[in-house]
Motif scaffolding. Structure first.
Motif, PDB file in Angstrom:
ATOM      1  N   THR A   1       0.707  -1.309   0.049  1.00 34.05           N
ATOM      2  CA  THR A   1      -0.006  -0.024  -0.067  1.00 34.05           C
ATOM      3  C   THR A   1       0.920   1.194   0.191  1.00 34.05           C
ATOM      4  OG1 THR A   1      -1.550  -1.418   1.122  1.00 34.05           O
ATOM      5  CG2 THR A   1      -1.725   1.208   1.106  1.00 34.05           C
ATOM      6  N   ARG A   2       2.068   1.202   0.716  1.00 35.88           N
ATOM      7  CA  ARG A   2       2.704   2.389   0.929  1.00 35.88           C
ATOM      8  C   ARG A   2       3.528   2.496  -0.513  1.00 35.88           C
ATOM      9  NH1 ARG A   2       6.209   5.247   4.578  1.00 35.88           N
ATOM     10  NH2 ARG A   2       7.124   6.848   3.093  1.00 35.88           N
ATOM     11  N   ALA A   3       3.870   1.747  -1.438  1.00 38.03           N
ATOM     12  CA  ALA A   3       4.676   1.661  -2.441  1.00 38.03           C
ATOM     13  C   ALA A   3       3.498   2.353  -3.526  1.00 38.03           C
ATOM     14  CB  ALA A   3       5.135   0.362  -2.962  1.00 38.03           C
ATOM     15  N   ARG A   4       2.515   1.827  -3.283  1.00 35.35           N
ATOM     16  CA  ARG A   4       1.132   2.241  -4.210  1.00 35.35           C
ATOM     17  C   ARG A   4       0.984   4.010  -4.198  1.00 35.35           C
ATOM     18  NH1 ARG A   4      -0.148   4.147  -8.044  1.00 35.35           N
ATOM     19  NH2 ARG A   4      -2.243   4.070  -8.947  1.00 35.35           N
ATOM     20  N   ILE A   5       1.042   4.045  -2.923  1.00 38.04           N
ATOM     21  CA  ILE A   5       0.881   5.801  -2.718  1.00 38.04           C
ATOM     22  C   ILE A   5       2.000   6.320  -2.970  1.00 38.04           C
ATOM     23  CG2 ILE A   5       0.631   7.282  -0.632  1.00 38.04           C
ATOM     24  CD1 ILE A   5      -1.088   5.095   0.828  1.00 38.04           C
ATOM     25  N   ASP A   6       3.050   6.013  -2.855  1.00 37.06           N
ATOM     26  CA  ASP A   6       4.194   6.790  -3.360  1.00 37.06           C
ATOM     27  C   ASP A   6       4.337   7.031  -4.773  1.00 37.06           C
ATOM     28  OD1 ASP A   6       5.364   7.115  -0.823  1.00 37.06           O
ATOM     29  OD2 ASP A   6       6.956   5.378  -0.595  1.00 37.06           O
ATOM     30  N   GLU A   7       4.296   5.918  -5.338  1.00 35.63           N
ATOM     31  CA  GLU A   7       4.111   6.059  -6.871  1.00 35.63           C
ATOM     32  C   GLU A   7       2.991   6.937  -7.405  1.00 35.63           C
ATOM     33  OE1 GLU A   7       3.213   2.930 -10.677  1.00 35.63           O
ATOM     34  OE2 GLU A   7       2.653   2.219  -8.570  1.00 35.63           O
ATOM     35  N   TYR A   8       1.985   6.834  -7.047  1.00 37.84           N
ATOM     36  CA  TYR A   8       0.790   7.639  -7.328  1.00 37.84           C
ATOM     37  C   TYR A   8       1.180   9.206  -7.272  1.00 37.84           C
ATOM     38  CZ  TYR A   8      -3.929   9.860  -6.959  1.00 37.84           C
ATOM     39  OH  TYR A   8      -5.067  10.793  -7.427  1.00 37.84           O
ATOM     40  N   PHE A   9       1.632   9.680  -6.021  1.00 39.40           N
ATOM     41  CA  PHE A   9       1.898  10.836  -5.811  1.00 39.40           C
ATOM     42  C   PHE A   9       3.030  11.556  -6.350  1.00 39.40           C
ATOM     43  CE2 PHE A   9      -1.361   9.994  -2.049  1.00 39.40           C
ATOM     44  CZ  PHE A   9      -1.953  11.207  -2.371  1.00 39.40           C
ATOM     45  N   THR A  10       4.225  10.769  -6.386  1.00 37.74           N
ATOM     46  CA  THR A  10       5.404  11.211  -7.234  1.00 37.74           C
ATOM     47  C   THR A  10       4.900  11.538  -8.572  1.00 37.74           C
ATOM     48  OG1 THR A  10       6.647   9.745  -5.589  1.00 37.74           O
ATOM     49  CG2 THR A  10       7.430  10.599  -7.819  1.00 37.74           C
ATOM     50  N   ALA A  11       4.323  10.752  -9.280  1.00 39.30           N
ATOM     51  CA  ALA A  11       3.877  11.094 -10.668  1.00 39.30           C
ATOM     52  C   ALA A  11       3.139  12.371 -10.762  1.00 39.30           C
ATOM     53  CB  ALA A  11       3.317  10.144 -11.122  1.00 39.30           C
ATOM     54  N   LYS A  12       2.482  12.678  -9.831  1.00 44.32           N
ATOM     55  CA  LYS A  12       1.696  13.657  -9.962  1.00 44.32           C
ATOM     56  C   LYS A  12       2.071  14.990  -9.483  1.00 44.32           C
ATOM     57  CE  LYS A  12      -3.236  11.653  -9.705  1.00 44.32           C
ATOM     58  NZ  LYS A  12      -3.908  12.260 -10.667  1.00 44.32           N
ATOM     59  N   ALA A  13       3.063  14.936  -8.428  1.00 41.15           N
ATOM     60  CA  ALA A  13       3.490  15.817  -7.809  1.00 41.15           C
ATOM     61  C   ALA A  13       4.614  16.674  -8.953  1.00 41.15           C
ATOM     62  CB  ALA A  13       4.433  15.427  -6.646  1.00 41.15           C
ATOM     63  N   SER A  14       5.326  15.883  -9.863  1.00 38.58           N
ATOM     64  CA  SER A  14       6.117  16.604 -10.755  1.00 38.58           C
ATOM     65  C   SER A  14       5.219  17.501 -11.757  1.00 38.58           C
ATOM     66  CB  SER A  14       6.842  15.152 -11.562  1.00 38.58           C
ATOM     67  OG  SER A  14       7.595  15.706 -12.581  1.00 38.58           O
TER      68      SER A  14
ATOM     69  N   GLU B   1      -3.163  -6.873  -2.622  1.00 33.83           N
ATOM     70  CA  GLU B   1      -2.769  -6.371  -1.268  1.00 33.83           C
ATOM     71  C   GLU B   1      -2.861  -4.745  -0.983  1.00 33.83           C
ATOM     72  OE1 GLU B   1      -0.275  -9.992  -1.950  1.00 33.83           O
ATOM     73  OE2 GLU B   1      -1.104  -8.285  -3.167  1.00 33.83           O
ATOM     74  N   SER B   2      -2.473  -4.118  -2.221  1.00 39.34           N
ATOM     75  CA  SER B   2      -2.462  -2.698  -2.123  1.00 39.34           C
ATOM     76  C   SER B   2      -4.039  -1.993  -2.423  1.00 39.34           C
ATOM     77  CB  SER B   2      -1.599  -1.778  -3.146  1.00 39.34           C
ATOM     78  OG  SER B   2      -2.186  -2.209  -4.544  1.00 39.34           O
ATOM     79  N   SER B   3      -4.782  -2.868  -2.975  1.00 36.50           N
ATOM     80  CA  SER B   3      -6.058  -2.461  -2.921  1.00 36.50           C
ATOM     81  C   SER B   3      -6.922  -2.631  -1.900  1.00 36.50           C
ATOM     82  CB  SER B   3      -6.874  -3.384  -4.188  1.00 36.50           C
ATOM     83  OG  SER B   3      -6.383  -3.070  -5.709  1.00 36.50           O
ATOM     84  N   PHE B   4      -6.693  -3.571  -0.949  1.00 38.58           N
ATOM     85  CA  PHE B   4      -7.146  -3.922   0.150  1.00 38.58           C
ATOM     86  C   PHE B   4      -6.947  -2.931   1.108  1.00 38.58           C
ATOM     87  CE2 PHE B   4      -6.725  -5.433   4.724  1.00 38.58           C
ATOM     88  CZ  PHE B   4      -8.217  -6.001   4.765  1.00 38.58           C
ATOM     89  N   GLY B   5      -5.741  -2.357   1.124  1.00 37.94           N
ATOM     90  CA  GLY B   5      -5.093  -1.424   1.835  1.00 37.94           C
ATOM     91  C   GLY B   5      -5.956   0.056   1.568  1.00 37.94           C
ATOM     92  N   LEU B   6      -5.827   0.179   0.490  1.00 38.60           N
ATOM     93  CA  LEU B   6      -6.381   1.450   0.042  1.00 38.60           C
ATOM     94  C   LEU B   6      -7.833   1.628   0.573  1.00 38.60           C
ATOM     95  CD1 LEU B   6      -5.184   2.013  -3.582  1.00 38.60           C
ATOM     96  CD2 LEU B   6      -4.357   3.036  -1.540  1.00 38.60           C
ATOM     97  N   GLY B   7      -8.816   0.373   0.402  1.00 35.88           N
ATOM     98  CA  GLY B   7      -9.924   0.294   0.936  1.00 35.88           C
ATOM     99  C   GLY B   7     -10.205   0.627   2.627  1.00 35.88           C
ATOM    100  N   ILE B   8      -8.964  -0.072   3.251  1.00 34.88           N
ATOM    101  CA  ILE B   8      -9.165   0.280   4.779  1.00 34.88           C
ATOM    102  C   ILE B   8      -8.921   1.836   5.071  1.00 34.88           C
ATOM    103  CG2 ILE B   8      -8.103  -0.416   6.602  1.00 34.88           C
ATOM    104  CD1 ILE B   8      -9.753  -2.506   5.857  1.00 34.88           C
TER     105      ILE B   8
END
Length: 505
Positions: free
Chosen positions: A311-324, A466-473
């Motif tokens: 979940t942490r890796a998915r969040i980092d990937e998502y925001f890093t791309a958008k922040a640039s 695993e990341s989808s589950f984490g995002l739902g929580i």
């Protein structure tokens, strides 16, 4: 689309105190200052060219730009105010000529605008240095006696003086205070000039106009926030931490103050729309920064340890791309002609407040107390927005009403800041309550935005279960936070409103 400016090669915060000295004064013995085990000394010759606009815009903003030769730090230096006795110093290498590097001019665009920057003064210094070291040989502080010769470009006036500087290295403020006590005992006191350049050119800066009454309160507030905006602009270009937030807040304060008191002082409200545009353009960069930190912090709350890393890796990937992309948009905004025109309009409005009878409605000069009625009007609007929050069962509509209440509360808070000289103690109490109210509304709005990002992340394909589950929580956690804040909003508003009413009743 413009690229991000290249940051200076090195950046450091310097903590320094400056003292005036007569030609015959020398340093007292500093070897017995607590913590000092040894002192080594030398003498260096320094030569510096200082640059500014014709109207000394940089000096008025407490910024210096110099090209230094000699010593340990030859190069181009930019010094920015960063607090009491503290400045942020930026370094780039020496160039082949004495023209200010384009990268520095772009960095300082909010101050110099598009005005030419030229040589303002030449300063030559014979520097006698004492380096104070601890028992391990670490540098605690550097104490220097400077014999200075300066020539200013405006009229070739030549000046000579001696001054003492104490710059902290690994030592603490207690060391600075101890050295200052020794200097004071020797009759050496703080310099009235914050920099060598101010000593050379300070008398060429016209005194700030003294504006009384309501216009004076507003002018002082706007002038301060204009300075904050300019420094935040520089920080955004440097990609400094929290810079976008500081700039958006300054723009909001300026916009709210002009909007609230425009009728009282007959102000042109076109600037309100431009300041709103600036805030909107900076919003993505700030929101992404806040949300990235928020959601990565929430990962620890996931009940299944094995899912946290994914979940942490998915969040980092998502925001890093958008922040640039958001940073590119922010820099494009600051480089635009529209932004430069906004700054000119702000200058004109602030200058207009200093003109006698130039801004009073229908020739009427409002009394300071009359400004409280405008703040009271804003408070009434916020009260209606808060009341509407509890009148709907639709979550989407409730979120929108909470957001409108939050925007109104910010405007009211900044309106109260403008009139704080009228009732300092009452204002302080009211602002404390508004801090609590805005924190609640801010937490609610952050939870709304977080849920939107989580839905976006979960809807993208190609990611592990695993990341989808984490995002739902995390989405469920954020929804619960939103509900909690929504139930508290009425009581928090009543407390804030009660404190604010004392300003106009």
């Amino acid at each position: 689309m413009s690229s991000s400016p290249q940051p200076p090669r090195s950046t450091a915060d310097e903590i320094e105190r400056k003292y005036a000295a007569t030609a015959g004064q020398t340093l007292p013995d500093l070897s017995t200052v607590s913590g000092v085990a040894s002192i080594d000394s030398d003498v260096v010759e320094l030569s510096a060219q200082y640059f500014d606009t014709a109207d000394l815009a940089l000096l008025r903003a407490r910024i210096t730009v110099r090209r230094r030769e000699g010593g340990d730090d030859a190069g181009w230096h930019v010094k920015l105010p960063a607090g009491t006795d503290t400045r942020t110093e930026l370094h780039v290498p020496l160039t082949d000529d004495d023209s200010v590097p384009p990268s520095l001019l772009r960095l300082l665009r909010s101050v110099v605008r598009d005005e030419p920057v030229a040589l303002a003064a030449l300063v030559s210094t014979t520097r006698a240095r004492q380096r104070l070291r601890d028992a391990d040989g670490a540098l605690l502080a550097e104490v220097v006696v400077d014999d200075v010769t300066a020539v200013r470009g405006a009229d070739d006036t030549e000046l000579h003086w001696r001054e003492i500087e104490v710059e902290l290295a690994t030592g603490d403020i207690a060391l600075l205070d101890a050295v200052e006590d020794r200097l004071a005992a020797a009759g050496i006191t703080r310099s009235p000039s914050p920099s060598k350049l101010h000593r050379v050119l300070g008398d060429l800066i016209p005194p700030a106009p003294r504006v009384k009454g309501a216009a004076g309160y507003l002018r002082e507030y706007l002038d301060h926030e204009r300075h904050v905006l300019a420094l935040a602009d520089i920080a955004v270009r440097r990609d400094a931490v929290d810079a976008v937030h500081s700039m958006r807040k300054a723009a909001r304060r300026l916009r709210s103050a002009v909007q609230t008191y425009s009728h009282d002082l007959n102000l042109d409200t076109a600037l309100v729309g431009e300041l709103r545009w600036l805030g909107q353009r900076l919003s993505p960069a700030r929101d992404l920064e806040v949300q990235h930190e928020r959601l990565t912090g929430r990962v620890a709350e996931l009940p299944v340890v094995a899912f946290r890393e994914a979940t942490r890796a998915r969040i980092d990937e998502y925001f890093t791309a958008k922040a640039s992309a958001a940073r590119v948009e922010a820099i494009d905004t600051l480089d635009s002609g529209r932004y430069l025109e906004l700054l000119r309009s702000l200058d004109a409005l602030i200058d207009g407040l200093a003109e006698p009878d130039g801004r009073e409605q229908g020739g009427h000069r409002p009394k300071p107390a009359e400004l409280t009625r405008s703040a009271e009007t804003v408070a009434g609007k916020v009260a209606k927005r808060v009341a509407k929050v509890s009148r709907t069962d639709d979550p989407v509509e409730r979120d929108e009403r909470m957001h409108r209440a939050r925007k109104g509360a910010k405007r009211l808070r900044y309106a109260i800041e403008v009139i704080s000289p009228l009732h300092p103690k009452r204002t302080a109490r009211a602002l404390d309550r508004f801090d609590e109210f805005q924190d609640l509304l801010g937490e609610f709005q952050d939870s709304v935005v977080a849920r939107d990002h989580l839905v976006d992340m979960a809807s993208e394909q190609g990611h592990a279960a695993e990341s989808s589950f984490g995002l739902g929580i995390l989405h469920r956690i954020e929804a619960e936070i939103g509900e909690q804040q929504a139930h508290r909003v009425e009581g928090a508003w009543q407390r804030a409103h009660r404190a604010a009413r004392r300003l106009w009743t």
